[in-house]
Design an enzyme around this catalytic site. Structure first.
Site, PDB file in Angstrom:
ATOM      1  N   THR A  40       4.436   3.248  -0.727  1.00 25.78           N
ATOM      2  CA  THR A  40       4.453   1.579  -0.818  1.00 25.78           C
ATOM      3  C   THR A  40       5.343   1.366  -2.043  1.00 25.78           C
ATOM      4  O   THR A  40       6.189   0.135  -2.274  1.00 25.78           O
ATOM      5  CB  THR A  40       3.183   0.930  -0.796  1.00 25.78           C
ATOM      6  N   TYR A  54       5.518  -3.403   6.084  1.00 25.23           N
ATOM      7  CA  TYR A  54       6.663  -3.071   5.562  1.00 25.23           C
ATOM      8  C   TYR A  54       6.967  -1.337   6.039  1.00 25.23           C
ATOM      9  O   TYR A  54       6.206  -0.837   6.506  1.00 25.23           O
ATOM     10  CB  TYR A  54       6.481  -3.234   4.169  1.00 25.23           C
ATOM     11  N   THR A 120      -0.174   5.437  -1.494  1.00 27.58           N
ATOM     12  CA  THR A 120      -1.831   5.105  -2.037  1.00 27.58           C
ATOM     13  C   THR A 120      -2.734   5.919  -1.022  1.00 27.58           C
ATOM     14  O   THR A 120      -4.002   6.272  -1.507  1.00 27.58           O
ATOM     15  CB  THR A 120      -2.102   3.753  -2.186  1.00 27.58           C
ATOM     16  N   ASP A 121      -2.275   6.269   0.060  1.00 27.54           N
ATOM     17  CA  ASP A 121      -3.379   6.703   1.057  1.00 27.54           C
ATOM     18  C   ASP A 121      -3.919   8.144   0.776  1.00 27.54           C
ATOM     19  O   ASP A 121      -5.114   8.414   0.819  1.00 27.54           O
ATOM     20  CB  ASP A 121      -2.539   7.093   2.640  1.00 27.54           C
ATOM     21  N   LYS A 193      -9.384   5.435  -2.769  1.00 30.39           N
ATOM     22  CA  LYS A 193      -8.898   4.338  -2.522  1.00 30.39           C
ATOM     23  C   LYS A 193      -9.969   3.647  -1.679  1.00 30.39           C
ATOM     24  O   LYS A 193     -10.584   4.396  -0.630  1.00 30.39           O
ATOM     25  CB  LYS A 193      -7.521   4.227  -1.455  1.00 30.39           C
ATOM     26  N   GLU A 313     -31.467  17.284   1.952  1.00 29.06           N
ATOM     27  CA  GLU A 313     -31.437  16.950   3.570  1.00 29.06           C
ATOM     28  C   GLU A 313     -31.285  18.411   4.314  1.00 29.06           C
ATOM     29  O   GLU A 313     -31.745  18.510   5.360  1.00 29.06           O
ATOM     30  CB  GLU A 313     -30.268  16.268   3.796  1.00 29.06           C
TER      31      GLU A 313
HETATM   32  N1  DAS Z   1       1.254   4.592   3.946  1.00 25.80           N
HETATM   33  C1  DAS Z   1       0.955   4.381   2.692  1.00 25.80           C
HETATM   34  C2  DAS Z   1       1.229   5.718   1.750  1.00 25.80           C
HETATM   35  O1  DAS Z   1       2.434   6.132   1.689  1.00 25.80           O
HETATM   36  C3  DAS Z   1       1.632   3.347   1.961  1.00 25.80           C
HETATM   37  C4  DAS Z   1       1.017   3.183   0.571  1.00 25.80           C
HETATM   38  O2  DAS Z   1       0.102   2.426   0.544  1.00 25.80           O
HETATM   39  O3  DAS Z   1       1.546   3.523  -0.498  1.00 25.80           O
HETATM   40  O4  DAS Z   1       0.389   6.095   1.062  1.00 25.80           O
END
Ligand code: DAS
Length: 356
Positions: A40, A54, A120-121, A193, A313
């Site tokens: 992103t 986007y 970010t994923d 995240k 557990e």
């Molecule tokens: N799809 C997500 C990624 O590329 C977009 C982001 O949040 O960066 O990890």
């Protein structure tokens, strides 16, 4: 061109000395290399109102850097486009290629710090991987954004400015791989995240290491787990990563996934159990069968915080299973893959999970 008038000559001399002073100051700044992988932070939306709708991985690294002239006052920055992908599409090959490039740059005397722009994923997985295998004390900072640069109140520019500033900082050396998001400096090991649509998305249950405010770092704690230069792992010695997958625990759990991964030849299976890494009674025999085939079983938890207690557990000693400690399933998978490049001994694996 000859300048005749003495006043003009004086002025020209002044300008020339000012320009050379600026050039000398810039040359003296730390050299930070920005490795761009997509996400992103390189995204673009159709309108400024599109903060969540986007296309990721569109803007090239030279455009990202050109959009931040403020970087010149922080570091001498050079950019490389390593990939241009959304990070949910990262593979082990991407991890290895990126890790080897980071390692090579870290060895260069003319490189003072490294920034990786990333989706970010799976940013948390890449950050932890680099934390485990890149043998350097130089700052390595992974950064992303939750909104594309085209959106109102985009977060990428300040995140990137902070990342370059931290990577250029001597006081960021030796702290392991770092993540700068939302004014915070997080440990690449601890951060995940935790919110999928807000700029304050990245959290660690143990808290950030510090904050960046107006280009200045404020530190409040340091990592205690082994990392980077203190790691027993080295990306330069790793040519492939073994297959390690994850199964999720839930009510009415069945063994289809466990058996399928066993047939697929995984070397370890991470079980993201309910509660404190609990395993449904009907799933235990299937995991024991995997262990009997030589597959490692790593008990993690679907519950994000806390840590899985060994022999609580499940009788891990009796079943010869490993517990993931405080690592979330996706991080436990990264550590299991790296650890299996060195050992397939479950007691050694457990030691590694305690230490990293
Ligand atoms: N799809 C997500 C990624 O590329 C977009 C982001 O949040 O960066 O990890």
């Amino acid at each position: 061109m000859r300048i005749s008038h003495p006043m003009h000559r004086w002025l020209a001399g002044l300008l020339l000395s000012a320009a050379s002073a600026v050039a000398m100051a810039q040359a003296a700044r730390p050299h930070v290399v920005v490795l761009a992988t997509g996400g992103t932070i390189a995204g673009a939306g159709a309108s400024a109102a599109n903060s969540a709708t986007y296309a990721a991985a569109k803007v090239p690294v030279d455009k990202l850097l050109a959009g931040l002239p403020e970087l010149a006052s922080v570091a001498r920055v050079s950019g490389e486009q390593v990939f241009q992908i959304a990070s949910e599409s990262f593979t082990n090959d991407h991890l290895l290629q990126l890790g080897k490039r980071v390692s090579a740059l870290a060895k260069q005397a003319d490189v003072d710090g490294i920034v990786i722009t990333h989706g970010t994923d799976t940013l948390e997985e890449t950050a932890y991987f680099l934390n485990l295998v890149v043998r350097t004390t130089k700052p390595i900072v992974v950064v992303g954004s939750m909104r594309p640069g085209t959106a109102l109140s985009a977060d990428g520019a300040l995140n990137l400015y902070d990342a370059v500033g931290v990577a250029a900082s001597k006081d960021a050396a030796g702290k392991g791989v770092l993540v700068t998001m939302n004014d915070e400096i997080q440990s690449g090991r601890d951060v995940s995240k935790t919110i999928n649509i807000k700029t304050e998305a990245f959290k660690s249950q143990w808290g950030p290491l510090g904050m960046v405010v107006e280009g200045k770092n404020y530190w409040f704690r340091a990592p205690v787990k082994r990392h980077t230069s203190a790691s027993e792992f080295n990306i330069d010695e790793i040519q492939a990563l073994p297959a390690v997958d994850i199964v999720y625990g839930y009510g009415n759990m069945n063994t289809t996934g466990i058996e399928a991964y066993g047939k697929a030849g995984v070397k370890a299976l991470v079980h993201a159990g309910t509660g404190n890494g609990s395993v449904a009674a009907q799933a235990v025999p299937a995991l024991q069968a995997l262990r009997a085939q030589g597959v490692q079983v790593v008990r993690s938890a679907r519950v994000p915080d806390g840590f899985v207690l060994r022999n609580a557990e499940q009788p891990d000693d009796k079943y010869d299973w490993v517990v993931a400690h405080d690592l979330r399933p996706q991080k436990a998978r990264i550590l299991a893959m790296v650890a299996l490049t060195k050992t397939n001994d479950s007691k050694e694996l457990q030691r590694i999970f305690w230490e990293y």
